[in-house]
Scaffold this active site. Structure first.
Site, short mmCIF file in Angstrom:
data_model
loop_
_atom_site.label_atom_id
_atom_site.label_comp_id
_atom_site.label_asym_id
_atom_site.label_seq_id
_atom_site.Cartn_x
_atom_site.Cartn_y
_atom_site.Cartn_z
N SER A 314 11.89 27.19 -25.74
CA SER A 314 12.04 26.80 -24.35
C SER A 314 13.11 27.62 -23.64
O SER A 314 13.00 28.83 -23.52
CB SER A 314 12.34 25.29 -24.32
OG SER A 314 12.16 24.74 -23.07
N ASP A 325 14.34 41.98 -22.05
CA ASP A 325 13.54 42.78 -21.12
C ASP A 325 14.40 43.65 -20.23
O ASP A 325 13.96 44.71 -19.78
CB ASP A 325 12.65 41.87 -20.27
CG ASP A 325 11.42 41.39 -21.02
OD1 ASP A 325 11.36 41.60 -22.25
OD2 ASP A 325 10.52 40.80 -20.39
N LYS A 339 7.49 28.09 -26.77
CA LYS A 339 7.27 27.08 -25.72
C LYS A 339 7.59 27.71 -24.37
O LYS A 339 8.72 27.78 -23.94
CB LYS A 339 8.14 25.85 -25.95
CG LYS A 339 7.90 24.77 -24.90
CD LYS A 339 8.80 23.57 -25.12
CE LYS A 339 8.59 22.56 -24.02
NZ LYS A 339 9.05 23.06 -22.70
#
Length: 452
Positions: A314, A325, A339
């Protein structure tokens, strides 16, 4: 950073009491209002998704009356209606649920960081019982040795069956009271009992220490209301003890079950000078939002390593995805839980709430984590090998589909202990340009020079 309030938007669309927090499993106390009345026009019901389908309602009433009139034992009206309402959410996904007021209050307490219980993040199983997603740091359950993937099959001698609406309720109780869990563990031939003493779980979600001169360690156990502020204090404290900027920081997110999305976003913002952090996409444009970093990097560009495992879920995955990224950090460990969905708590007029999955979130590169997880740059394996403690969103029944389907077992590993920290520190030092010095072999072990 900039964001739309997803919870507020969804609540307004559904005609429910508005929830003010844009959150992943993040409830907030809100003002209540009456639900929007449904149309009585059958034609409108068939053409507009927002209208009530009258034919289906009539069929429900027929079944309701049949149960009331013919079931072998009398059934209470309230209990029957509660079961029907829970049934609306039962087949959606594993994270949508109907919460009675007491359960919603408990849910609120956990995000605030204080509640009475045993310190477990749990998943209710459709066949009965509870699966441990992660024990909370330094709680009664962790101290007793309970692990991710353990299955609780009975509480205080009562076997947990499929009909138990909230099987975890008996785990809550007055601090100081005892509860006995019967646990089934993979690789253990028989169930075993564990006695826990409930306590007030004040989860200080952030701990820190120096690993070596110049290299700091921050453990983030979950994301609560104060997690980002505690993270800032921890980093500033480490830099003060180091006498200046850190040479590198290791952030430990192992078995972090997530929590408030805003905590992950704020920590990412502290470490990023620019770039996207996370975006959410719901069924309608009103559910779309985006978080971006603001100028200022608290570590002044010092390298960062994130340590993750199969229990990292999560909001923990949001933080890992954002820093990875943006090429701000390297990820070390095992594939994360996967999740990638946002839950919004929508209060009802009777004090109960609906916890509803309202959107998927996406990393800055535009990829969904749902049922895929974050794949680390450096993969670690559990110490000693043996049976894997497999756990993943993709293994849950009725899970939301990700952007691509993976064939075979894509679950990661749970990585307890100190060795993963040592491996992550070695990677961090490499990023900082510290060259490992090989220990000289003893004279007796050195190869002898050949005679010339």
């Amino acid at each position: 950073m900039r964001a739309l309030s997803l919870s507020l938007s969804v609540a307004a669309v559904l005609g429910l009491a508005p929830a003010c927090a844009h959150a992943q499993e993040a409830p907030q106390a809100t003002e209540k209002s009456d639900a929007v009345a449904a149309s009585d026009d059958p034609d409108a019901a068939s053409t507009d998704d927002a209208k009530v389908p009258l034919d289906e309602i009539r069929r429900y009433v027929m079944v309701y009356n049949a149960v009331k009139q013919a079931y072998v034992d009398p059934v209470d009206d309230h209990a029957l209606m509660q079961s029907a309402v829970r049934g609306l959410l039962l087949d959606l996904d594993p994270h949508s649920a109907y919460l009675q007021k007491a359960d919603a209050d408990d849910f609120n307490e956990q995000t605030r960081g204080a509640y009475d219980g045993v310190g477990l993040e749990l998943q209710q199983l459709p066949e009965g019982g509870l699966r441990i997603v992660a024990p909370l740091d330094d709680g009664p359950a962790e101290r007793a040795g309970l692990r991710s993937r353990d299955r609780i099959i009975a509480i205080d001698g009562k076997v947990l069956g499929p009909a138990d609406a909230d099987a975890s309720a008996p785990l809550r109780g007055v601090a100081g009271s005892k509860v006995v869990l019967r646990v089934l563990r993979e690789g253990t031939p028989k169930p075993f009992d564990v006695t826990l003493v409930r306590e007030t779980i004040r989860t200080s979600s952030v701990r820190s220490r120096m690993l070596e001169p110049g290299f700091g360690y921050v453990r983030v156990g979950s994301f609560q209301a104060a997690t980002a502020a505690d993270f800032v204090k921890a980093v500033d404290g480490l830099q003060k003890s180091a006498g200046g900027p850190l040479r590198g920081l290791l952030i430990d997110l192992r078995s972090n079950p997530g929590g408030l999305l805003v905590g992950a976003v704020q920590i990412a913002d502290e470490l990023l000078d620019k770039g996207g952090i996370v975006s959410t996409k719901g069924r309608a444009m009103i559910g779309d939002s985006r978080f971006d970093a603001t100028p200022g990097d608290r570590l002044q560009g010092a390298p960062v390593v994130l340590l993750v495992d199969a229990g990292s879920a999560s909001a923990a995955e949001v933080l890992a995805g954002a820093l990875h990224d943006n090429k701000r950090a390297r990820v070390v460990g095992s594939r994360t839980f996967g999740k990638g969905s946002v839950q919004t708590l929508l209060p009802l007029d009777n004090g109960d709430s609906v916890k509803l999955t309202t959107a998927r979130y996406y990393t800055p590169s535009g990829h969904s984590i749902q049922a895929l997880g974050i794949v680390p740059d450096v993969v670690l394996k559990p110490e000693g090998g043996g049976a894997r403690a497999m756990i993943s969103e993709a293994a849950l029944p009725r899970h939301l589909q990700g952007e691509e389907a993976l064939e075979g077992d894509n679950a990661g590993d749970v990585l307890p202990g100190q060795k993963p920290v040592d491996a992550a520190l070695a990677e961090l030092k490499k990023m900082a340009g510290v060259v490992a010095v090989a220990t000289a072999a003893p004279a007796s072990a050195r190869p002898k020079a050949k005679a010339q």
